[in-house]
Motif scaffolding. Structure first.
Motif, PDB file in Angstrom:
ATOM      1  N   UNK A  36       0.790  -0.914  -0.016  1.00  5.79           N
ATOM      2  CA  UNK A  36      -0.061  -0.061  -0.048  1.00  5.79           C
ATOM      3  C   UNK A  36       0.896   1.216   0.090  1.00  5.79           C
ATOM      4  N   UNK A  37       1.799   1.217   0.920  1.00  5.20           N
ATOM      5  CA  UNK A  37       2.767   2.304   1.057  1.00  5.20           C
ATOM      6  C   UNK A  37       3.660   2.588  -0.140  1.00  5.20           C
ATOM      7  N   UNK A  38       4.365   1.477  -0.540  1.00  2.06           N
ATOM      8  CA  UNK A  38       5.420   1.553  -1.435  1.00  2.06           C
ATOM      9  C   UNK A  38       5.254   1.692  -2.905  1.00  2.06           C
ATOM     10  N   UNK A  39       4.046   0.904  -3.288  1.00  2.78           N
ATOM     11  CA  UNK A  39       3.767   1.246  -4.721  1.00  2.78           C
ATOM     12  C   UNK A  39       3.324   2.289  -5.208  1.00  2.78           C
ATOM     13  N   UNK A  40       3.600   2.764  -6.478  1.00  2.00           N
ATOM     14  CA  UNK A  40       3.377   4.221  -6.982  1.00  2.00           C
ATOM     15  C   UNK A  40       2.144   3.973  -7.810  1.00  2.00           C
ATOM     16  N   UNK A  41       1.124   3.971  -6.840  1.00  2.16           N
ATOM     17  CA  UNK A  41      -0.393   3.658  -7.433  1.00  2.16           C
ATOM     18  C   UNK A  41      -0.869   4.822  -8.466  1.00  2.16           C
ATOM     19  N   UNK A  42      -1.319   4.552  -9.634  1.00  2.00           N
ATOM     20  CA  UNK A  42      -1.783   5.352 -10.548  1.00  2.00           C
ATOM     21  C   UNK A  42      -3.324   5.231 -10.929  1.00  2.00           C
ATOM     22  N   UNK A  43      -3.902   6.230 -11.268  1.00  2.00           N
ATOM     23  CA  UNK A  43      -5.221   6.039 -11.808  1.00  2.00           C
ATOM     24  C   UNK A  43      -4.964   6.611 -13.358  1.00  2.00           C
ATOM     25  N   UNK A  44      -5.417   5.518 -14.135  1.00  2.00           N
ATOM     26  CA  UNK A  44      -5.354   5.778 -15.661  1.00  2.00           C
ATOM     27  C   UNK A  44      -6.853   6.296 -16.188  1.00  2.00           C
ATOM     28  N   UNK A  45      -6.592   6.707 -17.383  1.00  2.00           N
ATOM     29  CA  UNK A  45      -8.182   6.775 -18.028  1.00  2.00           C
ATOM     30  C   UNK A  45      -8.289   5.392 -18.933  1.00  2.00           C
ATOM     31  N   UNK A  46      -9.350   5.235 -18.994  1.00  2.00           N
ATOM     32  CA  UNK A  46      -9.771   3.965 -19.830  1.00  2.00           C
ATOM     33  C   UNK A  46     -10.839   4.569 -20.866  1.00  2.00           C
ATOM     34  N   UNK A  47     -10.671   4.074 -22.152  1.00  2.00           N
ATOM     35  CA  UNK A  47     -11.696   4.135 -23.180  1.00  2.00           C
ATOM     36  C   UNK A  47     -12.496   2.996 -23.565  1.00  2.00           C
ATOM     37  N   UNK A  48     -13.721   2.869 -23.206  1.00  2.00           N
ATOM     38  CA  UNK A  48     -14.797   1.783 -23.525  1.00  2.00           C
ATOM     39  C   UNK A  48     -15.679   2.383 -24.502  1.00  2.00           C
ATOM     40  N   UNK A  49     -15.996   1.811 -25.495  1.00  2.00           N
ATOM     41  CA  UNK A  49     -16.785   2.200 -26.598  1.00  2.00           C
ATOM     42  C   UNK A  49     -16.747   3.503 -26.879  1.00  2.00           C
ATOM     43  N   UNK A  76       0.266   0.115 -20.378  1.00  3.47           N
ATOM     44  CA  UNK A  76       0.931   0.238 -19.258  1.00  3.47           C
ATOM     45  C   UNK A  76       2.526  -0.236 -19.584  1.00  3.47           C
ATOM     46  N   UNK A  77       3.409   0.265 -19.086  1.00  4.06           N
ATOM     47  CA  UNK A  77       4.790  -0.158 -19.297  1.00  4.06           C
ATOM     48  C   UNK A  77       5.310  -0.249 -17.643  1.00  4.06           C
ATOM     49  N   UNK A  78       6.242  -1.719 -17.645  1.00  2.00           N
ATOM     50  CA  UNK A  78       6.313  -2.187 -16.294  1.00  2.00           C
ATOM     51  C   UNK A  78       7.373  -1.296 -15.552  1.00  2.00           C
ATOM     52  N   UNK A  79       7.479  -1.204 -14.362  1.00  2.00           N
ATOM     53  CA  UNK A  79       8.448  -1.043 -13.671  1.00  2.00           C
ATOM     54  C   UNK A  79       9.222  -2.471 -13.139  1.00  2.00           C
ATOM     55  N   UNK A  80      10.484  -2.113 -12.537  1.00  6.65           N
ATOM     56  CA  UNK A  80      10.941  -3.679 -12.031  1.00  6.65           C
ATOM     57  C   UNK A  80      10.362  -4.049 -10.670  1.00  6.65           C
ATOM     58  N   UNK A  81      10.293  -5.390 -10.582  1.00  5.60           N
ATOM     59  CA  UNK A  81       9.834  -5.858  -9.360  1.00  5.60           C
ATOM     60  C   UNK A  81      10.708  -5.484  -8.232  1.00  5.60           C
ATOM     61  N   UNK A  82      10.074  -5.302  -7.292  1.00  8.70           N
ATOM     62  CA  UNK A  82      10.726  -4.731  -5.829  1.00  8.70           C
ATOM     63  C   UNK A  82      10.906  -6.120  -5.127  1.00  8.70           C
ATOM     64  N   UNK A  83      12.113  -6.145  -4.133  1.00  8.70           N
ATOM     65  CA  UNK A  83      12.121  -7.359  -3.565  1.00  8.70           C
ATOM     66  C   UNK A  83      10.990  -8.039  -3.057  1.00  8.70           C
ATOM     67  N   UNK A  84      10.348  -7.053  -2.438  1.00  5.24           N
ATOM     68  CA  UNK A  84       8.973  -7.944  -1.822  1.00  5.24           C
ATOM     69  C   UNK A  84       8.111  -8.447  -3.026  1.00  5.24           C
ATOM     70  N   UNK A  85       7.726  -7.678  -3.909  1.00  2.83           N
ATOM     71  CA  UNK A  85       7.092  -8.231  -4.951  1.00  2.83           C
ATOM     72  C   UNK A  85       7.949  -9.622  -5.565  1.00  2.83           C
ATOM     73  N   UNK A  86       9.071  -9.632  -5.798  1.00  4.48           N
ATOM     74  CA  UNK A  86       9.742 -10.587  -6.111  1.00  4.48           C
ATOM     75  C   UNK A  86       9.577 -11.951  -5.045  1.00  4.48           C
ATOM     76  N   UNK A  87       9.642 -11.529  -3.934  1.00  6.91           N
ATOM     77  CA  UNK A  87       9.491 -12.643  -2.841  1.00  6.91           C
ATOM     78  C   UNK A  87       8.000 -13.490  -3.098  1.00  6.91           C
ATOM     79  N   UNK A  88       7.059 -12.642  -3.317  1.00  7.95           N
ATOM     80  CA  UNK A  88       5.692 -13.152  -3.314  1.00  7.95           C
ATOM     81  C   UNK A  88       5.770 -13.928  -4.893  1.00  7.95           C
ATOM     82  N   UNK A  89       6.200 -13.152  -5.807  1.00 11.53           N
ATOM     83  CA  UNK A  89       6.122 -13.883  -7.152  1.00 11.53           C
ATOM     84  C   UNK A  89       6.866 -15.479  -6.883  1.00 11.53           C
TER      85      UNK A  89
END
Ligand SMILES: O=C(O)CCC(=O)C(=O)O
Ligand SMILES: [Fe+2]
Length: 197
Positions: A36-49, A76-89
């Motif tokens: 929650x704290x460390x991810x750079x959360x973004x709100x994107x625009x989506x286009x539907x119909x 969306x372009x990926x960022x590198x996995x953080x250590x913690x996401x890598x652990x979960x993966x």
């Protein structure tokens, strides 16, 4: 449905497994708070119909290659996995015996955030994609409905620390969603691990 033991959903044209206690409570709490704290959360625009909206949740993409992921007219372009996401993966990969390239993270801020009916059937995921979905935080219902038979549907409560696996022909025949809810509920983080070819 609420399950407390590992189960294979008994639905036709699908291969869906659910592991409610994939992470213990202590690890799940720690991952929730940290992501929650460390991810750079973004709100994107989506286009539907042809109409553009703010996506009703926040997202982030992580990958071990630079390949973009495109859906609902978002690239969306990926960022590198953080250590913690890598652990979960790593833990997910050991469980399901597959290696993932990419993780799409979703943050549902409250019951008003959602993810509309869709199948994860983008071309770059290949013919029969394997998708491993980890949930932390508030419990939300995961709804499934068959594309050709309106009587075939199921909903499943995705618990804190759980893993849901969809593979085989599931994405050809089934749609899924996280619906809005009027209940007063807290934040939920979902991580979907995918293979982008
Ligand atoms: O939040 C969830 O459990 C589902 C997310 C999802 O379906 C997706 O990101 O494609
Ligand atoms: Fe999905």
């Amino acid at each position: 449905m609420l399950f407390s033991e590992d189960i294979s959903l008994d639905l036709p044209d699908s291969d869906i497994k659910y592991y409610p206690n994939f992470f213990n409570k202590e690890d799940a709490d720690a991952y929730f708070n940290s992501l929650l704290k460390h991810i750079n959360w973004q709100q994107d625009d989506i286009t539907v119909f042809g109409k553009t909206y703010k996506q009703p949740r926040l997202t982030a993409l992580f990958g071990n290659n630079s390949k973009p992921y495109r859906y609902s007219n978002i690239t969306m372009y990926p960022e590198n996995f953080s250590e913690e996401l890598q652990q979960i993966k790593d833990k997910v990969e050991t469980k399901v015996s597959s290696k993932f390239t990419t993780c799409l993270a979703n943050l549902y801020r409250n019951g008003n955030d959602s993810n509309g009916w869709h199948a994860d059937n983008e071309k770059e995921l290949g013919q029969n994609p394997i998708i491993a979905s980890v949930s932390f935080g508030a419990e939300r219902y995961f709804h499934l409905k068959h594309k050709n038979d309106k009587f075939l549907k199921q909903k499943l409560l995705l618990q804190h620390g759980s893993l849901l696996l969809m593979q085989g022909e599931t994405q050809h025949f089934w749609l899924h969603q996280i619906a809005k809810t009027k209940k007063e509920i807290g934040q939920r983080i979902n991580l979907t691990f995918r293979i982008i070819k």
